[in-house]
Scaffold this active site. Structure first.
Site, PDB file in Angstrom:
ATOM      1  N   GLU A  73      35.602  31.261  73.561  1.00  0.00           N
ATOM      2  CA  GLU A  73      34.751  30.406  72.728  1.00  0.00           C
ATOM      3  C   GLU A  73      34.711  28.969  73.243  1.00  0.00           C
ATOM      4  O   GLU A  73      35.746  28.344  73.479  1.00  0.00           O
ATOM      5  CB  GLU A  73      35.246  30.411  71.280  1.00  0.00           C
ATOM      6  CG  GLU A  73      34.331  29.622  70.354  1.00  0.00           C
ATOM      7  CD  GLU A  73      34.579  29.910  68.889  1.00  0.00           C
ATOM      8  OE1 GLU A  73      34.142  29.097  68.060  1.00  0.00           O
ATOM      9  OE2 GLU A  73      35.209  30.935  68.577  1.00  0.00           O
ATOM     10  N   HIS A 132      29.896  21.406  70.006  1.00  0.00           N
ATOM     11  CA  HIS A 132      30.005  22.820  70.331  1.00  0.00           C
ATOM     12  C   HIS A 132      28.881  23.260  71.252  1.00  0.00           C
ATOM     13  O   HIS A 132      29.111  23.939  72.254  1.00  0.00           O
ATOM     14  CB  HIS A 132      29.978  23.642  69.038  1.00  0.00           C
ATOM     15  CG  HIS A 132      30.077  25.123  69.278  1.00  0.00           C
ATOM     16  ND1 HIS A 132      31.248  25.743  69.607  1.00  0.00           N
ATOM     17  CD2 HIS A 132      29.129  26.092  69.266  1.00  0.00           C
ATOM     18  CE1 HIS A 132      31.043  27.049  69.764  1.00  0.00           C
ATOM     19  NE2 HIS A 132      29.765  27.275  69.561  1.00  0.00           N
ATOM     20  N   ASP A 190      51.049  39.323  69.973  1.00  0.00           N
ATOM     21  CA  ASP A 190      50.127  40.162  69.200  1.00  0.00           C
ATOM     22  C   ASP A 190      49.235  39.292  68.311  1.00  0.00           C
ATOM     23  O   ASP A 190      49.663  38.830  67.247  1.00  0.00           O
ATOM     24  CB  ASP A 190      50.943  41.145  68.349  1.00  0.00           C
ATOM     25  CG  ASP A 190      50.088  42.186  67.650  1.00  0.00           C
ATOM     26  OD1 ASP A 190      48.859  41.988  67.538  1.00  0.00           O
ATOM     27  OD2 ASP A 190      50.651  43.204  67.211  1.00  0.00           O
ATOM     28  N   LYS A 250      39.470  30.274  60.066  1.00  0.00           N
ATOM     29  CA  LYS A 250      39.087  30.882  61.339  1.00  0.00           C
ATOM     30  C   LYS A 250      39.164  29.839  62.439  1.00  0.00           C
ATOM     31  O   LYS A 250      39.585  30.129  63.570  1.00  0.00           O
ATOM     32  CB  LYS A 250      37.688  31.462  61.249  1.00  0.00           C
ATOM     33  CG  LYS A 250      37.234  32.236  62.497  1.00  0.00           C
ATOM     34  CD  LYS A 250      36.481  31.381  63.483  1.00  0.00           C
ATOM     35  CE  LYS A 250      35.994  32.203  64.660  1.00  0.00           C
ATOM     36  NZ  LYS A 250      35.329  31.383  65.699  1.00  0.00           N
TER      37      LYS A 250
END
Length: 421
Positions: free
Chosen positions: A84, A372, A274, A258
């Site tokens: 991302e 972004h 993990d 998130k």
């Protein structure tokens, strides 16, 4: 297309290149696919084949390095694996803006993981609960006998909890797993002790497995950003408002958290740990009050500065799994320079707090899209077919025009290539 069949007897017994041949044939892929999947990058094919089942190739992600971080007084480089745009840059910017106030300060609880044992058909669960609690020393003996190496390193069984849930009796084994993530250790202990628990309660044991809500294994980070560093009271107040929105509205909290996990998962992945376990625990922990809330807390501190804190379950390890078997994970751990899982957990928490700061500041000022999309423009240029120095040129034109779209990138690339060199 419709595949001829997905039934391939003995598929798991084939070598990776033999499996790939089968997949290419059935899926009707071009020969280009064979060359692509046969390139295992920096993971030997045999190593990849040992990690998961039915391997045909690998999936590479970019690894960036976050700079500017000071964590508990030490300068820290942090490798991050993510696809991302803006994630790594956001951490770098957030860390730079709090260097003058000392950077990030962290701490952790003990590395205690929980194994759950489900007992059903217990005739008198409340009575059985107290009986099990009286057997804790015997349970400790059984659990510790399963992992003498863990005991040698100072870990092992610490305590037990017994809960009555409707018609079930749920036993929690609390185990200090030291520098391991701990899943194998606690699962083995649960399997070993379950028959005794069933015998003592008159019930039957069913599930015997760890809980990914590792709320006894917390990592905490805090930092202060001065008004001068962030751009004044208006920016601070806008960020506080953004935090309050996330803390009272689960729709906003999901995106807010998130963003935190963008940074956390990138470091977890780069270190060979993990990501799914950490993410599951984090989101469950965000709901511990009975509703889903922000994982971070933001307040006005001394002299009107902005202070942020993050407390989050962090079940990561340095022993076993991909942390040892994945060559890239090993090199990332070398960059981190960590010797204990405790230090790794602290670094990850600091990165999560930095990521949240950067996202909230962008939302409270220019909006998330400006920064972004400026970084995403390079991805769009690549998708349009730009190569080498064309990538930066097309990306710059996309940002300048204020429309970062694939079709526009194609037009810009065609125009660029039509010009005389």
């Amino acid at each position: 297309m419709t595949h001829a069949t997905s039934r391939i007897p003995g598929f798991y017994q084939l070598l990776p290149h033999e499996r790939l041949d089968k997949v290419i044939e059935i899926a009707g892929l071009e020969d280009e696919a064979r060359g692509h999947f046969n390139d295992f990058g920096n993971i030997p094919a045999a190593s990849a084949d040992a990690m998961i089942e039915n391997v045909i190739g690998t999936f590479n992600l970019p690894i960036g390095v976050a700079t500017n971080l000071i964590i508990d007084g030490a300068e820290q480089l942090v490798p991050m694996a993510t696809e991302e745009s803006s994630v790594v840059a956001a951490v770098c910017n957030a860390a730079r803006q709090c260097r003058d106030s000392g950077g990030f300060y962290t701490d952790t609880s003990e590395p205690v993981m929980i194994a759950q044992i489900q007992l059903v058909d217990v005739p008198n669960p409340e009575f059985a609960r107290l009986r099990l609690l009286s057997k804790v020393e015997r349970i400790k003996q059984v659990c510790d006998a399963t992992d003498p190496v863990l005991l040698q390193h100072g870990g092992g069984f610490r305590d037990m909890e017994v809960r009555v849930l409707e018609d079930m009796l749920i036993v929690h084994l609390l185990v200090d797993v030291r520098d391991a993530m701990g899943a194998n250790a606690v699962n083995t202990m649960a399997e070993a002790v379950a028959p005794l628990l069933a015998e003592w309660t008159g019930g039957k044991s069913r599930l015997r497995i760890l809980s990914n809500l590792a709320d006894r294994r917390l990592a905490r980070a805090r930092a202060t950003w001065t008004l001068e560093a962030i751009g004044g009271e208006a920016v601070r107040d806008g960020m506080i408002s953004a935090y309050r929105f996330a803390d009272i509205d689960p729709y906003r909290a999901a995106t807010h958290n998130k963003g935190i996990m963008n940074g956390i998962s990138a470091v977890v992945l780069a270190s060979g740990n993990d990501t799914r376990a950490v993410e599951a625990g984090a989101h469950a922990y965000a709901s511990r009050s009975g509703r889903y809330r922000s994982l971070t807390h933001w307040e006005v501190g001394e002299e009107g500065n902005l202070t942020g804190t993050l407390e989050i379950p962090m079940p990561v390890g340095l022993v076993g799994g991909a942390t040892r078997s994945h060559p890239t994970a090993r090199q990332c751990l070398n960059i981190l320079g960590v010797q204990t899982a405790d230090r790794l957990a602290r670094i990850i928490a600091a990165v999560g707090l930095a990521q949240n700061f950067a996202a909230m500041k962008a939302l409270a000022t220019t909006g998330i899209q400006k920064g972004h999309m400026a970084l995403h423009a390079k991805n769009i240029a690549l998708m349009a077919g730009a190569e080498s120095d064309e990538i930066d040129k097309v990306a710059a034109l996309l940002v300048e025009g204020g429309r970062v779209r694939f079709d526009i990138a194609e037009q810009l690339l065609a125009t660029l290539r039509s010009q005389p060199s």
